[in-house]
Scaffold this motif. Structure first.
Motif, PDB file in Angstrom:
ATOM      1  N   PHE A 153      -4.609  -3.445  -2.061  1.00 26.59           N
ATOM      2  CA  PHE A 153      -3.470  -4.263  -1.660  1.00 26.59           C
ATOM      3  C   PHE A 153      -3.055  -3.758  -0.290  1.00 26.59           C
ATOM      4  CE2 PHE A 153       0.444  -6.366  -1.156  1.00 26.59           C
ATOM      5  CZ  PHE A 153       0.390  -7.470  -1.992  1.00 26.59           C
ATOM      6  N   ARG A 159      -1.250  -8.895   1.316  1.00 29.95           N
ATOM      7  CA  ARG A 159      -2.098  -9.620   0.368  1.00 29.95           C
ATOM      8  C   ARG A 159      -2.930  -8.677  -0.495  1.00 29.95           C
ATOM      9  NH1 ARG A 159      -7.740 -10.848   1.089  1.00 29.95           N
ATOM     10  NH2 ARG A 159      -8.607 -10.203   3.112  1.00 29.95           N
ATOM     11  N   TYR A 160      -3.306  -9.199  -1.635  1.00 34.21           N
ATOM     12  CA  TYR A 160      -4.284  -8.572  -2.512  1.00 34.21           C
ATOM     13  C   TYR A 160      -5.663  -8.807  -1.915  1.00 34.21           C
ATOM     14  CZ  TYR A 160      -7.328  -8.367  -6.667  1.00 34.21           C
ATOM     15  OH  TYR A 160      -8.331  -8.105  -7.560  1.00 34.21           O
ATOM     16  N   ARG A 194      -2.151   0.428   3.029  1.00 34.42           N
ATOM     17  CA  ARG A 194      -2.784  -0.150   1.839  1.00 34.42           C
ATOM     18  C   ARG A 194      -2.614   0.787   0.654  1.00 34.42           C
ATOM     19  NH1 ARG A 194      -9.427   0.231   2.235  1.00 34.42           N
ATOM     20  NH2 ARG A 194      -9.559   2.289   3.215  1.00 34.42           N
ATOM     21  N   LEU A 219       3.852  -3.590  -7.153  1.00 36.15           N
ATOM     22  CA  LEU A 219       2.655  -2.998  -7.725  1.00 36.15           C
ATOM     23  C   LEU A 219       3.035  -2.429  -9.084  1.00 36.15           C
ATOM     24  CD1 LEU A 219       1.238  -1.115  -4.593  1.00 36.15           C
ATOM     25  CD2 LEU A 219       0.685  -3.432  -5.379  1.00 36.15           C
ATOM     26  N   TRP A 254      -0.269  -6.907  -9.591  1.00 34.77           N
ATOM     27  CA  TRP A 254       0.494  -7.073  -8.358  1.00 34.77           C
ATOM     28  C   TRP A 254       1.208  -8.420  -8.383  1.00 34.77           C
ATOM     29  CZ3 TRP A 254      -0.747 -11.357  -5.468  1.00 34.77           C
ATOM     30  CH2 TRP A 254      -1.982 -11.966  -5.773  1.00 34.77           C
TER      31      TRP A 254
END
Length: 376
Positions: free
Chosen positions: A126, A117-118, A136, A226, A212
């Motif tokens: 992210f 997830r963002y 991340r 991304l 994203w």
């Protein structure tokens, strides 16, 4: 008499036709000498439909006929409205095959093993994880701040549960509360296996990602993109889209990067791993395209292992004061695929440098020896 015979023939054919439409049989063949464990198989949805056109996507199961048990599955969309693949996770021994049945039924509820997830509440992070490890990437809001970093970060885990949301909620992920922590330092390097252009013998770092898109999100595979705004890679203006997939049970991400630049010649790029000041165990295998690093132990935090595997020829591998680097080349608007990831000794499965190197070698052999899938 002819009418009766025709009716009798149809009476035999119709039940067989209906039976053929009530399920599909999948055969997975492993012709290699490798035992495959927790392997995610992608079965083209079109082939499932050709054998089982009446399938109800909300009311079917995947069953091992020998054990009668259901197999966890996922419908993979790859960001599209239509289903692209049926994903199943299986174990299969060397030189053997298994058979699965896709049939009508109520699917069991299986716990998700993957999540991405963002994270807007933490400066556009992210983050993504599976049942083994977490990562991340850094976003726009972190650019040009004191904590900015260029590469991928690793969050180590010693639980098969998903922990990202809890860690962000606690806002205390640099301390081990029993399931792992973030003690991996990235800084102004490629961190845990990021890629960047290498023009005129210099790494040309991009800014952080600015956009994203999640394409699939579990329970067995998460895939997201991304997107990076254009930057000057030396004398070349470049944009990039990175599509990252992580499977349940895997220590490594599959990363597909598309660089767009105005040049017909290939552009050199490097994949990198940050190097620590103290001694660790470094492995550079140019022939196989495998770069491995067993970091020095960080006191009470343990040892992190990081590795990368290229799918294109490695032109050169070397180590400088800051990083382990592998150079290869890309062409304008053509995807390049490689794998990068990490492990933690305190998870208890990979506890020394030899085991980490063996894992990377085995993973690479699996890439070179794909399983054969047939549906009927």
């Amino acid at each position: 008499m002819k009418i009766i015979k025709t009716f009798f023939t149809l009476a035999l054919i119709l039940p067989l036709t209906l039976m053929a439409q009530s399920k599909a049989t999948v055969t997975i063949q492993n012709n290699s000498a490798l035992n495959r464990k927790e392997t995610l198989i992608a079965i083209k949805w079109a082939t499932v439909l050709s054998s089982y056109p009446q399938i109800d996507t909300a009311n079917f199961v995947v069953v091992n006929p020998n054990t009668k048990k259901q197999i966890p599955f996922q419908l993979e969309h790859k960001g599209k409205a239509a289903i692209q693949n049926l994903l199943v996770q299986v174990d299969i021994k060397a030189k053997s095959s298994i058979i699965l049945s896709i049939q009508k039924g109520k699917p069991e509820v299986f716990a998700a093993k993957i999540y991405a997830r963002y994270v807007p509440e933490r400066l556009d992070d992210f983050a993504w994880e599976n049942d083994k490890i977490a990562f991340r990437a850094y976003g726009k809001a972190l650019e040009k701040t004191e904590g900015d970093a260029y590469g991928y970060d690793v969050w180590v885990k010693r639980t098969n549960k998903l922990v990202l949301n809890d860690r962000y909620k606690r806002n205390d992920y640099h301390i081990d509360h029993g399931d792992g922590l973030d003690y991996y330092h990235v800084g102004y390097t490629l961190g845990a296996g990021n890629m960047a252009p290498y023009v005129n013998d210099t790494i040309r770092y991009s800014g952080n990602y600015h956009h994203w898109k999640v394409l699939d999100n579990g329970p067995l595979r998460s895939t997201f993109q991304l997107l990076y705004d254009s930057w000057n890679a030396g004398s070349i203006k470049v944009t990039a889209v990175k599509t990252i997939s992580l499977d349940a049970g895997s220590q490594l991400n599959r990363i597909e990067t598309v660089y767009t630049f105005n040049d017909t010649k290939p552009m050199p790029v490097v994949v990198g791993i940050i190097r620590r000041e103290k001694a660790g165990v470094i492995g550079l295998n140019e022939q196989q395209g495998i770069m491995s690093y067993w970091e020095p132990t960080f006191e009470k935090d343990g040892t992190t292992a990081v590795g990368t595997i290229l799918s294109t020829p490695a032109e050169k591998m070397w180590v400088n004061k800051e990083q382990l680097l592998t150079r290869t080349s890309v062409r304008n608007n053509e995807p390049i695929v490689y794998y990068s990831g990490a492990a933690w000794d305190k998870a208890g499965q990979i506890t020394n440098s030899k085991q980490w190197q063996d894992y990377l070698d085995h993973f690479n052999q699996e890439i070179q020896n794909p399983l054969i899938v047939s549906v009927k």
